[in-house]
Scaffold this active site. Structure first.
Site, short mmCIF file in Angstrom:
data_model
loop_
_atom_site.label_atom_id
_atom_site.label_comp_id
_atom_site.label_asym_id
_atom_site.label_seq_id
_atom_site.Cartn_x
_atom_site.Cartn_y
_atom_site.Cartn_z
CB VAL A 146 -0.97 0.04 1.21
CG1 VAL A 146 -1.90 -1.15 1.20
CG2 VAL A 146 -0.20 0.13 2.52
CG ASP A 147 1.51 3.32 -3.03
OD1 ASP A 147 2.65 2.85 -2.80
OD2 ASP A 147 0.87 3.06 -4.07
CB ALA A 148 -2.44 6.16 1.06
CE LYS A 193 0.69 10.61 -2.02
NZ LYS A 193 1.46 11.82 -1.73
NE ARG A 213 0.46 0.20 -4.37
CZ ARG A 213 1.51 -0.57 -4.07
NH1 ARG A 213 1.42 -1.90 -4.23
NH2 ARG A 213 2.64 -0.05 -3.62
#
Length: 325
Positions: free
Chosen positions: A44-46, A78, A265
């Site tokens: 994941v990005d956030a 994030k 994500r």
């Protein structure tokens, strides 16, 4: 809903459910471990965090929150906060984060009070119409920032009704929407005013910030949530509201406009199955349930539970311990 209000954009409400047998099988596989934590962070990005019961209880920070947020930020993730609590505006919440020692910008905060104002904006709510608020300052402030004329709120909590013979309760016929959220000043006056607007003003919208039955208004115990106020008005008008907070997907639309990310994500971290986890599932996010708030392990493992997170753990602080182990 009347014919007119059926034309308004509605948030999605569907969620995933599985049988109790599948749920029990899944439960044996979703406990957060060191390997699962690393896999989650890599995928994941956030991270989307609920606030009450995840970041704090009342005005007390939950142990390990600063360390967890710092670690995730250092890893390039994030951080976004998505809360159903409508008592404060984004600006007011930013001040609360700061008071608790957390550096969070207003742009990283998405509240149900903000969602209610944006719902009206998205649906081209007439500037000639007013909004009556059964709720607190957060809703009023977000509505004013969006350019809408509104009234009600805490001020009407001081008003009473004299139920005497031939008493007629008058209301503003220009009210085109009623928004109901968490309201510690809720009273009979507000319930009648909201009910009259919804029943008697043609096309008047009935909007709920959320339907949470309880919430951690103080760290000591749970208190009635916005859902209790919504239920009272809903019962009076015999109509279901448009819900803009979790688990509705409405907030996600604005989040995606702010961050160029795919929901696959993202990971929704929350303490409630019926709002946080369902919101994540409704919008295609990965989900992590923490036991620092409302939901208990017996409730999660109950055969009657039909909402299962991808992962669960005691608190967000576990991410730090597991990732550093």
């Amino acid at each position: 809903m009347t014919r007119q209000t059926r034309e308004y954009w509605r948030p999605a409400a569907a969620g995933r459910s599985i049988s109790s047998r599948e749920g029990k099988k899944a439960m044996a596989e979703v406990l957060l471990t060191a390997d699962a934590a690393r896999s989650l962070v890599d995928s994941v990005d956030a991270f989307l965090f609920d606030c009450d019961g995840v970041i704090w209880k009342g005005d007390e920070l939950i142990e390990g929150v600063p360390e967890t947020l710092e670690l995730l930020r250092k890893m390039g993730k994030k951080i976004v906060f998505v809360t159903n609590n409508s008592r404060k505006s984004r600006k007011q919440y930013s001040k609360k984060f700061k008071a608790l020692g957390l550096d969070v910008t207003e742009e990283e905060i998405f509240t149900s009070s903000f969602a209610a104002a944006m719902f009206l904006k998205l649906n081209n709510f007439s500037p000639e119409k007013k909004v009556y608020v059964v709720g607190e300052d957060g809703i009023l402030e977000e509505l004013k920032l969006a350019g809408f004329e509104c009234f009600g709120g805490p001020e009407d909590g001081k008003k009473n009704i004299m139920l005497e013979a031939n008493f007629y309760f008058d209301h503003d016929k220009s009210v085109g929407a009623v928004i109901v959220g968490l309201d510690q000043y809720f009273n009979y006056y507000k319930m009648q005013y909201a009910s009259l607007c919804i029943r008697e003003n043609p096309g008047c919208l009935f909007i709920a910030t959320n339907r949470d039955p309880t919430g951690h208004m103080t760290p000591a115990q749970e208190w009635p949530g916005a859902g209790t106020m919504v239920a009272a008005v809903s019962c009076s008008v015999q109509k279901e509201p448009i819900v803009v907070g979790k688990p509705s997907s409405f907030l996600m639309d604005f989040l995606l406009k702010s961050y160029n990310l795919e929901t696959s994500r993202m990971c929704m971290v929350g303490d409630r199955l019926d709002t946080d986890i369902l919101f994540g599932q409704n919008t295609g996010c990965k989900t992590l349930l923490v036991m620092s708030g409302v939901t208990t392990l017996p409730e999660l493992q109950s055969a009657s539970n039909t909402v299962h997170p991808d992962l669960y753990t005691n608190s967000v602080y576990d991410l730090v311990h597991l990732l550093e182990s």
